[in-house]
Design a protein around this motif. Structure first.
Motif, PDB file in Angstrom:
ATOM      1  N   SER A  79       0.815  -1.217   0.000  1.00  0.00           N
ATOM      2  CA  SER A  79       0.000   0.000   0.000  1.00  0.00           C
ATOM      3  C   SER A  79       0.847   1.265   0.000  1.00  0.00           C
ATOM      4  O   SER A  79       0.393   2.312  -0.467  1.00  0.00           O
ATOM      5  N   GLN A  85       1.041   1.416  -6.377  1.00  0.00           N
ATOM      6  CA  GLN A  85      -0.187   2.211  -6.254  1.00  0.00           C
ATOM      7  C   GLN A  85      -0.515   2.953  -7.552  1.00  0.00           C
ATOM      8  O   GLN A  85      -1.680   3.045  -7.933  1.00  0.00           O
ATOM      9  N   GLN A  86       0.495   3.455  -8.249  1.00  0.00           N
ATOM     10  CA  GLN A  86       0.256   4.121  -9.535  1.00  0.00           C
ATOM     11  C   GLN A  86      -0.284   3.129 -10.554  1.00  0.00           C
ATOM     12  O   GLN A  86      -1.189   3.452 -11.320  1.00  0.00           O
ATOM     13  N   GLN A  88      -1.957   0.347  -9.878  1.00  0.00           N
ATOM     14  CA  GLN A  88      -3.310  -0.019  -9.473  1.00  0.00           C
ATOM     15  C   GLN A  88      -4.311   1.079  -9.850  1.00  0.00           C
ATOM     16  O   GLN A  88      -5.396   0.790 -10.357  1.00  0.00           O
ATOM     17  N   ALA A  89      -3.953   2.326  -9.624  1.00  0.00           N
ATOM     18  CA  ALA A  89      -4.844   3.440  -9.961  1.00  0.00           C
ATOM     19  C   ALA A  89      -5.069   3.513 -11.473  1.00  0.00           C
ATOM     20  O   ALA A  89      -6.199   3.707 -11.932  1.00  0.00           O
ATOM     21  N   GLU A  92      -7.385   0.716 -12.508  1.00  0.00           N
ATOM     22  CA  GLU A  92      -8.769   1.017 -12.139  1.00  0.00           C
ATOM     23  C   GLU A  92      -9.394   2.002 -13.117  1.00  0.00           C
ATOM     24  O   GLU A  92     -10.566   1.866 -13.495  1.00  0.00           O
ATOM     25  N   GLU A  93      -8.628   3.000 -13.554  1.00  0.00           N
ATOM     26  CA  GLU A  93      -9.125   3.965 -14.533  1.00  0.00           C
ATOM     27  C   GLU A  93      -9.430   3.283 -15.864  1.00  0.00           C
ATOM     28  O   GLU A  93     -10.444   3.573 -16.505  1.00  0.00           O
TER      29      GLU A  93
END
Length: 122
Positions: A79, A85-86, A88-89, A92-93
């Motif tokens: 996390s 994290q980049q 994963q983001a 998601e987009e």
């Protein structure tokens, strides 16, 4: 490509145009770039591998609080890792964009477009 698509040149042409537009989109490029960064980040790769291994270990054995504790520590590290994290983001987009695309197509053809009908041939 499936036979049904190749029998419809106009559909094939439109499909290729859509794919090209998707690949050129900011959302897809962001995801592709984040994927490349994740692959190149040895620390992030090692962290993900350790996390997955610990998950498998927890699933394979009876509940062990020490394994669970280690998994929670790894989850915190995952996390806190910027590269992960980049990615994963960005993922998601991209999924959101593809869901929106599916919704528009489904609305236009008046039935669920990307629907799994389940089962197999037998």
């Amino acid at each position: 490509m499936s036979e049904a698509v190749s029998e419809e040149p106009a559909v094939e042409e439109s499909l290729q145009a859509f794919i090209g537009t998707l690949r050129d989109s900011v959302t897809y490029r962001k995801f592709a770039d984040a994927s490349e960064q994740l692959e190149a980040d040895e620390e992030a790769q090692a962290l993900l591998e350790a996390y997955q291994k610990k998950q498998q270990e927890l699933q394979a054995d009876e509940f062990d609080s020490s394994i669970m504790s280690e998994l929670q520590e790894l989850q915190t590290e995952v996390s806190n890792n910027d590269t992960i994290q980049q990615h994963q983001a960005a993922q998601e987009e991209l999924v959101t964009l593809l869901k929106q695309t599916n919704d528009v197509i489904s609305e236009q053809i008046r039935q669920e477009f990307a629907q799994s009908l389940g089962g197999g041939c037998c």
